[in-house]
Design a protein around this motif. Structure first.
Motif, PDB file in Angstrom:
ATOM      1  N   THR A   1       7.514   3.066   8.379  1.00 22.49           N
ATOM      2  CA  THR A   1       7.570   3.120   6.926  1.00 22.49           C
ATOM      3  C   THR A   1       8.365   1.937   6.411  1.00 22.49           C
ATOM      4  O   THR A   1       9.244   1.414   7.107  1.00 22.49           O
ATOM      5  CB  THR A   1       8.208   4.437   6.422  1.00 22.49           C
ATOM      6  N   ASP A   2       8.038   1.498   5.188  1.00 22.86           N
ATOM      7  CA  ASP A   2       8.840   0.470   4.527  1.00 22.86           C
ATOM      8  C   ASP A   2       9.806   1.091   3.531  1.00 22.86           C
ATOM      9  O   ASP A   2      10.443   0.390   2.749  1.00 22.86           O
ATOM     10  CB  ASP A   2       7.939  -0.551   3.819  1.00 22.86           C
ATOM     11  N   MET A   3       9.933   2.424   3.569  1.00 22.75           N
ATOM     12  CA  MET A   3      10.863   3.136   2.697  1.00 22.75           C
ATOM     13  C   MET A   3      12.088   3.586   3.486  1.00 22.75           C
ATOM     14  O   MET A   3      12.035   3.723   4.707  1.00 22.75           O
ATOM     15  CB  MET A   3      10.168   4.345   2.053  1.00 22.75           C
TER      16      MET A   3
ATOM     17  N   GLU B   1      14.686   7.503   0.210  1.00 17.80           N
ATOM     18  CA  GLU B   1      13.369   7.580  -0.410  1.00 17.80           C
ATOM     19  C   GLU B   1      12.477   8.623   0.252  1.00 17.80           C
ATOM     20  O   GLU B   1      11.540   9.120  -0.368  1.00 17.80           O
ATOM     21  CB  GLU B   1      12.695   6.205  -0.362  1.00 17.80           C
ATOM     22  N   ILE B   2      12.723   8.908   1.504  1.00 18.25           N
ATOM     23  CA  ILE B   2      12.007   9.965   2.222  1.00 18.25           C
ATOM     24  C   ILE B   2      13.027  10.947   2.766  1.00 18.25           C
ATOM     25  O   ILE B   2      13.956  10.559   3.472  1.00 18.25           O
ATOM     26  CB  ILE B   2      11.168   9.406   3.386  1.00 18.25           C
TER      27      ILE B   2
ATOM     28  N   ARG C   1      10.106  13.697  -0.989  1.00 18.82           N
ATOM     29  CA  ARG C   1      11.445  13.375  -1.470  1.00 18.82           C
ATOM     30  C   ARG C   1      12.293  14.640  -1.455  1.00 18.82           C
ATOM     31  O   ARG C   1      11.774  15.756  -1.432  1.00 18.82           O
ATOM     32  CB  ARG C   1      11.395  12.804  -2.883  1.00 18.82           C
TER      33      ARG C   1
ATOM     34  N   ASP D   1       3.547   3.979   3.333  1.00 22.14           N
ATOM     35  CA  ASP D   1       3.803   2.798   2.518  1.00 22.14           C
ATOM     36  C   ASP D   1       4.220   3.169   1.100  1.00 22.14           C
ATOM     37  O   ASP D   1       3.576   4.000   0.449  1.00 22.14           O
ATOM     38  CB  ASP D   1       2.550   1.916   2.457  1.00 22.14           C
ATOM     39  N   ALA D   2       5.275   2.511   0.614  1.00 23.79           N
ATOM     40  CA  ALA D   2       5.725   2.745  -0.751  1.00 23.79           C
ATOM     41  C   ALA D   2       4.630   2.429  -1.759  1.00 23.79           C
ATOM     42  O   ALA D   2       4.526   3.073  -2.807  1.00 23.79           O
ATOM     43  CB  ALA D   2       6.966   1.899  -1.041  1.00 23.79           C
TER      44      ALA D   2
ATOM     45  N   SER E   1       2.490   5.381  -3.089  1.00 17.57           N
ATOM     46  CA  SER E   1       3.085   6.523  -3.786  1.00 17.57           C
ATOM     47  C   SER E   1       2.418   6.812  -5.124  1.00 17.57           C
ATOM     48  O   SER E   1       2.493   7.929  -5.624  1.00 17.57           O
ATOM     49  CB  SER E   1       4.585   6.293  -3.980  1.00 17.57           C
TER      50      SER E   1
ATOM     51  N   ALA F   1      12.477  -0.358   6.603  1.00 17.04           N
ATOM     52  CA  ALA F   1      12.925  -0.620   5.234  1.00 17.04           C
ATOM     53  C   ALA F   1      13.924  -1.769   5.150  1.00 17.04           C
ATOM     54  O   ALA F   1      14.086  -2.368   4.082  1.00 17.04           O
ATOM     55  CB  ALA F   1      13.545   0.651   4.638  1.00 17.04           C
TER      56      ALA F   1
ATOM     57  N   ARG G   1      20.901   2.067   3.057  1.00 13.84           N
ATOM     58  CA  ARG G   1      20.001   2.245   1.923  1.00 13.84           C
ATOM     59  C   ARG G   1      19.509   0.886   1.461  1.00 13.84           C
ATOM     60  O   ARG G   1      20.166  -0.137   1.669  1.00 13.84           O
ATOM     61  CB  ARG G   1      20.691   2.974   0.762  1.00 13.84           C
ATOM     62  N   ARG G   2      18.345   0.855   0.844  1.00 11.41           N
ATOM     63  CA  ARG G   2      17.823  -0.408   0.343  1.00 11.41           C
ATOM     64  C   ARG G   2      18.572  -0.818  -0.920  1.00 11.41           C
ATOM     65  O   ARG G   2      18.996   0.002  -1.722  1.00 11.41           O
ATOM     66  CB  ARG G   2      16.329  -0.287   0.048  1.00 11.41           C
TER      67      ARG G   2
END
Length: 301
Positions: free
Chosen positions: A36-38, A43-44, A95, A124-125, A128, A167, A247-248
């Motif tokens: 995942t890119d999240m 985010e997840i 979420r 993938d974000a 969404s 991420a 976190r991002r």
């Protein structure tokens, strides 16, 4: 700061048994690489996954970050199936506190006798906000056919996970880099020699709140070590180590804040007030990549 004892890669065994399971011809393997890119944990919060063989549900499972069960990227090793069996995986991402998934991904292929196929699946974000028609799935922001011909799939190589994007660590993120800042609930920059307040801790001692900005290291499972040295006192503080989740932070990469670092362990608090403290942070991710940073601060008088 979110600190979890997270494994390097979660190995979840999904039992795929068809009518030929357990027989001599059940030698076809499919290994899923889930990415995942999240940011997991932010985010997840959890994923629910369902596997089917020839249309029959063989496994349904829910994994949550809060329960310590969810770590991405991860490898889902599927047990042997018969040659030609259609293997399908559905993954739903949720979420925290929400009852409906915000991303759903399906992927399918056919098992091939004598091969261990590698089936990449990403959450993938960009998917969404996309709803696909029946029979399609979203990947990289576009609706596509979930079925992938086995002839186009590579054989499974367990080293794939070392180069898998997440991420915080992508091919474009460059070499590992760490910047030391401060903050209990947000990252604030620090300059050389900045005065930093201390406060009493809940179990005694006094601490500063540190924060980190990070690029080029995994979002989950990195081991953080923080140490310090008072040059005027010729005294080295005992370092502490923990496993962290980042976190991002948008274009700034990723971050973590709320790192409590005790500055009077083995010293009277009065002796450290007004003193320079050289802080060092080392972050090593599950791939063995390491980022280091050092910063001189001054403990508030």
């Amino acid at each position: 700061m979110i600190v979890r004892p997270i494994p390097r890669a979660l190995l979840a065994l999904l039992v795929l048994c068809s009518t030929g399971c357990g027989s001599e011809d059940a030698d076809a393997l499919v290994v899923v690489g889930l990415t995942t890119d999240m940011a997991v944990g932010f985010e997840i919060d959890r994923v629910e996954r369902t596997t089917r063989v020839d249309g029959v549900v063989t496994r349904a499972e829910s994994l949550s970050y809060g329960g310590g069960e969810l770590s991405l990227p991860s490898e889902l090793a599927l047990e042997p199936a018969r040659d030609g069996a259609e293997v399908e995986l559905t993954v739903e991402a949720f979420r925290g506190g929400e009852g409906s998934p915000f991303v759903t991904r399906r992927a399918a292929t056919r098992a091939v006798s004598g091969r261990a196929l590698f089936l990449p699946v990403s959450l993938d974000a960009a998917c969404s906000a996309i709803s696909c028609a029946a029979g399609a799935t979203c990947a990289a922001g576009a609706c596509v056919d979930p079925f992938i011909e086995p002839s186009t799939l590579a054989d499974h190589d367990p080293t794939w996970i070392a180069s898998a994007s997440d991420a915080c660590k992508t091919p474009s993120s460059g070499d590992p880099a760490v910047v030391i800042g401060q903050g209990e609930s947000a990252f604030a920059p620090l300059e050389h020699g900045d005065v930093v307040p201390i406060e009493p801790g809940p179990q005694g001692g006094h601490h500063v709140w540190l924060a980190l900005r990070v690029t080029g290291l995994r979002q989950m499972g990195s081991r953080l070590t923080v140490g310090g040295y008072f040059p005027e006192l010729a005294f080295e503080l005992r370092p502490f180590t923990s496993v962290v989740t980042l976190r991002r932070a948008g274009d700034a990469g990723c971050e973590i804040y709320g790192i409590r670092f005790q500055v009077d362990r083995g010293l009277p608090v009065a002796s450290v007030r007004g003193r320079a403290l050289d802080v060092e942070a080392v972050l090593e991710d599950p791939d063995g990549d390491v980022g280091t940073a050092a910063q001189r601060i001054v403990i508030a008088p």
